[in-house]
Enzyme design. Structure first.
Site, mmCIF file in Angstrom:
data_model
loop_
_atom_site.group_PDB
_atom_site.id
_atom_site.type_symbol
_atom_site.label_atom_id
_atom_site.label_comp_id
_atom_site.label_asym_id
_atom_site.label_seq_id
_atom_site.Cartn_x
_atom_site.Cartn_y
_atom_site.Cartn_z
ATOM 1 N N GLY A 170 0.811 -1.222 0.000
ATOM 2 C CA GLY A 170 0.000 0.000 0.000
ATOM 3 C C GLY A 170 0.842 1.269 0.000
ATOM 4 O O GLY A 170 0.316 2.369 0.179
ATOM 5 N N GLU A 173 0.933 3.468 -5.464
ATOM 6 C CA GLU A 173 -0.372 3.322 -6.101
ATOM 7 C C GLU A 173 -0.273 2.396 -7.313
ATOM 8 O O GLU A 173 0.829 2.099 -7.781
ATOM 9 C CB GLU A 173 -0.877 4.698 -6.530
ATOM 10 C CG GLU A 173 -1.197 5.543 -5.310
ATOM 11 C CD GLU A 173 -1.686 6.923 -5.658
ATOM 12 O OE1 GLU A 173 -2.225 7.100 -6.751
ATOM 13 O OE2 GLU A 173 -1.513 7.816 -4.812
ATOM 14 N N LYS A 188 5.612 18.997 -3.547
ATOM 15 C CA LYS A 188 5.943 19.343 -2.156
ATOM 16 C C LYS A 188 7.078 20.361 -2.118
ATOM 17 O O LYS A 188 7.129 21.217 -1.239
ATOM 18 C CB LYS A 188 6.307 18.074 -1.393
ATOM 19 C CG LYS A 188 5.118 17.120 -1.268
ATOM 20 C CD LYS A 188 5.540 15.745 -0.808
ATOM 21 C CE LYS A 188 4.349 14.809 -0.705
ATOM 22 N NZ LYS A 188 4.753 13.417 -0.480
#
Ligand SMILES: NC(=O)c1ccc[n+]([C@@H]2O[C@H](COP(=O)([O-])OP(=O)(O)OC[C@H]3O[C@@H](n4cnc5c(N)ncnc54)[C@H](OP(=O)(O)O)[C@@H]3O)[C@@H](O)[C@H]2O)c1
Length: 365
Positions: A170, A173, A188
């Protein structure tokens, strides 16, 4: 504070749970496309219900994507509601418009979770920028690639296997492009540079090299050099010019950055007078990210200003003065360059396009 929560996925659910039982704020409405019988508050699939509800003073957006999130946030601000969002894609694409609108409407806009997940990076950055002239920001801001590079360094696992493992856990993606090509880290960086330097830079002007073409021979060469590779973002201000880039970077094995493993993030700011300050922690995950969203709500409830900074002067990116050595691998194998500008390093990679190439900056020891 009465909150409408837009989106009930990983971050939304964690934020909802963290907010339960607090006296100072409560989630009164959740916008959801599906029924949520487990929720004790109002659930609606019509954003107009939230807009019209005068008791709601704050909208928390954790849906992701550009639309309808952008339209919803603009309408909410025009209706006098404060905004908290974790959406870096939206904040980068509409930075100027969102700041201007928040100021015009006299509402607060916060996005601490959008860079650094659970690390109070943007709040610390804006605080530091009020105390000193910031000259540089940089760090590991993508947990997925840090997990993959750490695993490849430690066990020699190949790129494809590592990516599959990251997806199974997880961390990555189904479509990993934004992470492995550095686009997520670049967004970011945009937010970090904007707050640090009081500017507004454009995402697409920042050169970006990801990790998708790394191979086992690179890791073998770096081991020989006593270096460890990290996907690193960096922005600096020199004489009013802003340099910024995203690039795999080779750090000495014993350095704190090289020792940041797994999905961890580590970010550093440099002030002209107070030197370097570093922050590390969980850059993603429901509870860490939900906690940052919650801290933004608490700041707004306590009356924080409209945005983290008041200035957002548009600035072009100029990498013609930032100089470094680079590891450059083309069809002929990997070599280390002498000192060249970042602009030149990216130009060389551009010229070799089509070949199997890799680029990594060497951090000075
Ligand atoms: N996950 C992290 O660790 C993390 C860290 C930092 C920042 N963020 C940011 O936080 C945001 C949310 O991420 P996430 O991981 O929580 O995503 P997620 O698990 O995919 O959840 C998104 C939620 O939003 C809902 N949604 C999407 N479009 C909607 C619409 N038009 N109307 C109503 N609901 C809608 C989805 O509903 P359905 O279930 O119906 O599709 C889902 O419940 C993103 O901007 C992301 O970049 C995430």
């Amino acid at each position: 504070m009465n909150i409408a929560l837009l989106g009930f996925g990983t971050v939304g659910r964690a934020f909802y749970e963290l907010a339960l039982g607090r006296g100072d704020l409560r989630v009164t409405t959740v916008l959801s496309r599906r029924a949520r019988p487990e929720l004790r508050c109002t659930v609606t699939d019509r954003f107009e219900d939230i807009l019209r509800d005068r008791s709601i003073d704050t909208v928390v957006e954790v849906m992701g994507g550009l639309e309808p999130a952008y339209g919803y946030l603009c309408e909410a601000m025009r209706a006098g509601k404060h905004i908290v969002t974790a959406n870096k894609q939206l904040m980068c694409a509409h930075y100027d418009e969102l700041l201007t609108l928040a100021q015009e409407c006299g509402v607060s806009l916060r996005c601490t979770a959008a860079a650094g997940g659970g690390i109070p990076w943007l709040t610390s950055l804006s605080r530091a920028a009020r105390l000193d002239e910031l000259t540089a920001v940089g760090g590991i801001l993508n947990g997925t690639t840090n997990y993959m590079l750490s695993a490849m360094t430690a066990s020699g696992t190949d790129y494809t296997t590592c990516l599959r493992e990251a997806q199974a856990l997880g961390y990555a993606e189904a479509d990993p492009t934004a992470d492995v090509e550095g686009y997520d880290a670049r967004r970011k960086l945009v937010l970090s540079a904007n707050l640090a330097f009081g500017v507004s830079v454009r995402e697409e002007e920042i050169p970006c090299f990801g990790i998708s073409s790394v191979d086992a021979a690179d890791f073998a060469a770096w081991r020989e050099m006593g270096r460890v590779c990290k996907l690193f973002v960096r922005a600096e201000r020199h004489d009013g010019r802003i340099s910024a880039f995203v690039c795999p970077t080779l750090f000495p094995t014993a350095s704190p950055v090289a020792q940041t493993n797994g999905t961890g993030n580590l970010v550093t700011l440099r002030g002209a007078r107070f030197g370097e300050l570093s922050f590390s922690g969980a850059g993603a995950g429901g509870y860490p990210t939900g906690s940052s969203v919650l801290s933004d709500c608490v700041d707004i409830a306590e009356g924080c200003p409209s945005f983290y900074v008041t200035r957002h002067e548009p600035k072009p990116i100029d990498n013609s003065a930032a100089v470094s050595r680079f590891y450059l691998r083309t069809g002929d194998g990997g070599t280390c360059t002498g000192p060249i500008t970042v602009a030149e390093a990216f130009a060389r990679i551009e010229r070799a396009r089509g070949e199997q190439v890799f680029l990594a900056r060497l951090e000075e020891e």
